[in-house]
Design an enzyme around this catalytic site. Structure first.
Site, PDB file in Angstrom:
ATOM      1  N   ARG A 145       0.833  -1.225   0.000  1.00  0.00           N
ATOM      2  CA  ARG A 145       0.000   0.000   0.000  1.00  0.00           C
ATOM      3  C   ARG A 145       0.862   1.267   0.000  1.00  0.00           C
ATOM      4  NH1 ARG A 145      -1.820  -3.024  -1.350  1.00  0.00           N
ATOM      5  NH2 ARG A 145      -3.395  -4.304  -0.422  1.00  0.00           N
ATOM      6  N   SER A 194     -10.619   0.686   3.198  1.00  0.00           N
ATOM      7  CA  SER A 194      -9.955   0.436   4.489  1.00  0.00           C
ATOM      8  C   SER A 194      -9.288   1.730   4.950  1.00  0.00           C
ATOM      9  CB  SER A 194      -8.898  -0.650   4.339  1.00  0.00           C
ATOM     10  OG  SER A 194      -9.513  -1.830   3.902  1.00  0.00           O
ATOM     11  N   GLU A 245      -4.558   4.799   5.764  1.00  0.00           N
ATOM     12  CA  GLU A 245      -4.355   4.477   4.344  1.00  0.00           C
ATOM     13  C   GLU A 245      -4.703   5.656   3.428  1.00  0.00           C
ATOM     14  OE1 GLU A 245      -5.590   0.490   2.812  1.00  0.00           O
ATOM     15  OE2 GLU A 245      -6.400   1.675   1.181  1.00  0.00           O
TER      16      GLU A 245
HETATM   17  C1  LIG Z   1     -15.644   1.531  -1.094  1.00  0.00           C
HETATM   18  C2  LIG Z   1     -14.141   1.627  -1.306  1.00  0.00           C
HETATM   19  C3  LIG Z   1     -13.368   0.471  -1.409  1.00  0.00           C
HETATM   20  C4  LIG Z   1     -11.988   0.543  -1.608  1.00  0.00           C
HETATM   21  N1  LIG Z   1     -11.258  -0.616  -1.697  1.00  0.00           N
HETATM   22  C5  LIG Z   1      -9.915  -0.559  -1.886  1.00  0.00           C
HETATM   23  C6  LIG Z   1      -9.146  -1.763  -1.978  1.00  0.00           C
HETATM   24  O1  LIG Z   1      -9.666  -2.868  -1.909  1.00  0.00           O
HETATM   25  N2  LIG Z   1      -7.807  -1.658  -2.167  1.00  0.00           N
HETATM   26  C7  LIG Z   1      -7.181  -0.448  -2.274  1.00  0.00           C
HETATM   27  O2  LIG Z   1      -5.958  -0.439  -2.451  1.00  0.00           O
HETATM   28  N3  LIG Z   1      -7.892   0.702  -2.200  1.00  0.00           N
HETATM   29  C8  LIG Z   1      -9.231   0.675  -2.006  1.00  0.00           C
HETATM   30  N4  LIG Z   1      -9.946   1.844  -1.897  1.00  0.00           N
HETATM   31  C9  LIG Z   1      -9.250   3.127  -1.969  1.00  0.00           C
HETATM   32  C10 LIG Z   1      -9.257   3.776  -3.370  1.00  0.00           C
HETATM   33  O3  LIG Z   1     -10.339   3.347  -4.142  1.00  0.00           O
HETATM   34  C11 LIG Z   1      -7.970   3.517  -4.156  1.00  0.00           C
HETATM   35  O4  LIG Z   1      -6.854   3.958  -3.422  1.00  0.00           O
HETATM   36  C12 LIG Z   1      -7.995   4.210  -5.531  1.00  0.00           C
HETATM   37  O5  LIG Z   1      -6.872   3.848  -6.281  1.00  0.00           O
HETATM   38  C13 LIG Z   1      -8.029   5.728  -5.414  1.00  0.00           C
HETATM   39  O6  LIG Z   1      -8.251   6.233  -6.730  1.00  0.00           O
HETATM   40  P1  LIG Z   1      -8.878   7.655  -6.946  1.00  0.00           P
HETATM   41  O7  LIG Z   1      -8.800   7.965  -8.401  1.00  0.00           O
HETATM   42  O8  LIG Z   1     -10.210   7.746  -6.330  1.00  0.00           O
HETATM   43  O9  LIG Z   1      -7.826   8.565  -6.143  1.00  0.00           O
HETATM   44  P2  LIG Z   1      -8.125   9.932  -5.413  1.00  0.00           P
HETATM   45  O10 LIG Z   1      -8.835   9.684  -4.145  1.00  0.00           O
HETATM   46  O11 LIG Z   1      -8.722  10.904  -6.359  1.00  0.00           O
HETATM   47  O12 LIG Z   1      -6.626  10.372  -5.065  1.00  0.00           O
HETATM   48  C14 LIG Z   1      -5.843   9.632  -4.142  1.00  0.00           C
HETATM   49  C15 LIG Z   1      -4.429  10.242  -4.106  1.00  0.00           C
HETATM   50  O13 LIG Z   1      -3.802  10.062  -5.376  1.00  0.00           O
HETATM   51  C16 LIG Z   1      -3.502  11.341  -5.971  1.00  0.00           C
HETATM   52  N5  LIG Z   1      -3.788  11.217  -7.405  1.00  0.00           N
HETATM   53  C17 LIG Z   1      -4.985  11.012  -8.010  1.00  0.00           C
HETATM   54  N6  LIG Z   1      -4.805  10.940  -9.351  1.00  0.00           N
HETATM   55  C18 LIG Z   1      -3.483  11.132  -9.568  1.00  0.00           C
HETATM   56  C19 LIG Z   1      -2.665  11.197 -10.738  1.00  0.00           C
HETATM   57  N7  LIG Z   1      -3.167  11.045 -11.978  1.00  0.00           N
HETATM   58  N8  LIG Z   1      -1.327  11.418 -10.582  1.00  0.00           N
HETATM   59  C20 LIG Z   1      -0.775  11.555  -9.348  1.00  0.00           C
HETATM   60  N9  LIG Z   1      -1.493  11.521  -8.208  1.00  0.00           N
HETATM   61  C21 LIG Z   1      -2.828  11.300  -8.326  1.00  0.00           C
HETATM   62  C22 LIG Z   1      -4.412  12.336  -5.263  1.00  0.00           C
HETATM   63  O14 LIG Z   1      -3.883  13.660  -5.298  1.00  0.00           O
HETATM   64  C23 LIG Z   1      -4.450  11.749  -3.864  1.00  0.00           C
HETATM   65  O15 LIG Z   1      -3.274  12.091  -3.148  1.00  0.00           O
HETATM   66  C24 LIG Z   1     -11.351   1.798  -1.707  1.00  0.00           C
HETATM   67  C25 LIG Z   1     -12.131   2.973  -1.594  1.00  0.00           C
HETATM   68  C26 LIG Z   1     -13.506   2.883  -1.397  1.00  0.00           C
HETATM   69  C27 LIG Z   1     -14.327   4.144  -1.299  1.00  0.00           C
END
Ligand SMILES: Cc1cc2nc3c(=O)[nH]c(=O)nc-3n(C[C@H](O)[C@H](O)[C@H](O)COP(=O)(O)OP(=O)(O)OC[C@H]3O[C@@H](n4cnc5c(N)ncnc54)[C@H](O)[C@@H]3O)c2cc1C
Length: 339
Positions: A161, A239, A330
């Site tokens: 992670r 998580s 996380e």
């Molecule tokens: C219901 C639920 C279940 C989930 N299950 C999991 C799981 O099983 N495993 C897991 O690992 N995660 C899980 N997550 C967490 C999350 O979905 C992941 O971490 C996902 O990859 C985040 O993507 P996002 O586009 O929403 O990122 P965001 O929330 O938009 O951004 C997260 C971080 O990444 C940065 N970021 C976003 N896009 C970019 C880019 N293009 N370049 C550089 N930085 C960037 C942002 O500035 C921020 O710091 C879950 C979340 C939810 C709500």
């Protein structure tokens, strides 16, 4: 490029907290993304990148600068069966696409919300797979060098992670991620006991790709871990704490654990949270633990990031006091002063 001034961070995040945004820019190509980042940097405006907003704790005071919503699209195959995917592509739609096209390697990562570009940031993982197993390159704009670069997996420094992109916050803007998958109808060997049981296979055995995707989606739905506006248990960031890795001699009696490198074990954060007195459905004001999974912290209407972080700190302090183990958060809590 569309610019808006009427949007709040709570509109863009699954936790639905966060205040007003000074300027929201929606970018649809990698060129627009780089131009928006360069412009913010040259003008000295704080910059926040948002994909699906599913791993973000956004500040209540809002964002006094530019928020760039990454909506870039495109999936390209090369001759070596590698997929180059634009950062804004929806992750779960990409997983569905690979399963339909008989490509194995990300099927156990079904149902994770958010964008493809965010997956290398925390080396997204679940049910025995993580993106570091299939990523071959990450194309970035490096804000320190003011140049585009391609990072190899070694340069990404992937860990549980975690990655260099997370450890050097704000430096790398992910433009495109390249994956190498294995052609065929069968999944990668199943490495997670609960998933193996659901599929009726042994650990290390393979199963039809589509079955693995359906099994994972079913397991995740049962825990409120598939983002669904109608499901209050999914109003979370998934998580909230990572599973802590401790020296084997500091394992906690009764707490499930897994070997994790020489002399170390990974403890179940869900067990620690629950046994510290924060079982499923514990509420505190407008925040609490999900009624289906003690590791997911959820919010209700009226919640603030401050309230959520205070609740999380209370969990961290109680786990530390009872078990001598430090939980790490996380999701990323972002602030304009470190952007
Ligand atoms: C219901 C639920 C279940 C989930 N299950 C999991 C799981 O099983 N495993 C897991 O690992 N995660 C899980 N997550 C967490 C999350 O979905 C992941 O971490 C996902 O990859 C985040 O993507 P996002 O586009 O929403 O990122 P965001 O929330 O938009 O951004 C997260 C971080 O990444 C940065 N970021 C976003 N896009 C970019 C880019 N293009 N370049 C550089 N930085 C960037 C942002 O500035 C921020 O710091 C879950 C979340 C939810 C709500």
């Amino acid at each position: 490029m569309q610019v808006r001034r009427d949007v709040r961070l709570s509109d863009l995040t699954t936790l639905a907290v966060g205040g007003p945004i000074e300027r929201l820019l929606q970018v649809e190509t990698a060129e627009e993304l780089v131009a928006a980042v360069r412009d913010a940097d040259e003008s000295g405006r704080p910059l926040l990148l948002v994909g699906g907003g599913s791993n973000l704790i956004a500040p209540d005071e809002g964002w006094p600068g530019d928020v760039v919503a990454v909506r870039t699209r495109g999936i390209e195959y090369d001759a070596a069966d590698r997929l180059a995917v634009q950062a804004g592509e929806d992750w779960d739609a990409l997983v569905a696409h690979t399963v339909e096209n008989r490509l194995a390697g990300m099927e156990a990562l079904s149902g994770i919300p958010g964008s493809t570009g965010a997956t290398p940031v925390q080396n997204v993982g679940a049910y025995g797979q993580e993106v570091a197993q299939t990523i071959t390159a990450v194309r970035v704009y490096d804000r320190a060098e003011k140049a585009e670069r391609t990072l190899s997996p070694a340069e990404c420094g992937f860990a549980y992670r975690d990655s260099r992109l997370k450890r050097e916050p704000g430096r790398f803007v992910v433009l495109e991620v390249t994956f190498r998958l294995a052609p065929g109808d069968l999944s990668m060997p199943v490495g997670y006991a609960e998933l193996a049981r659901t599929l009726g296979v042994g650990i290390g055995e393979c199963a039809p790709l589509a079955d693995v995707r359906e099994a994972v989606l079913g397991l995740r739905r049962g825990k409120g871990m598939v983002w669904d506006r109608a499901d209050p248990d999914s109003r979370s960031a998934g998580s909230f704490f990572t599973n802590p890795i401790v020296p084997a001699e500091r394992a906690v009696e009764g707490c499930p654990s897994w070997p994790s490198g020489e002399g170390q074990v990974k403890l179940s954060a869900a067990w620690l949270v629950q046994h510290a007195g924060f079982g499923r459905g514990t509420r505190d004001g407008h925040v609490g633990t999900s009624s289906r999974h003690s590791l997911a912290l959820t919010t209700e209407d009226g919640a603030t990031a401050t309230e959520l972080l205070a609740f999380a700190d209370r969990i961290i302090a109680t786990v530390q006091e009872r078990f001598g183990v430090t939980l790490d958060r996380e999701p990323t809590a972002v602030h304009p002063w470190c952007s």
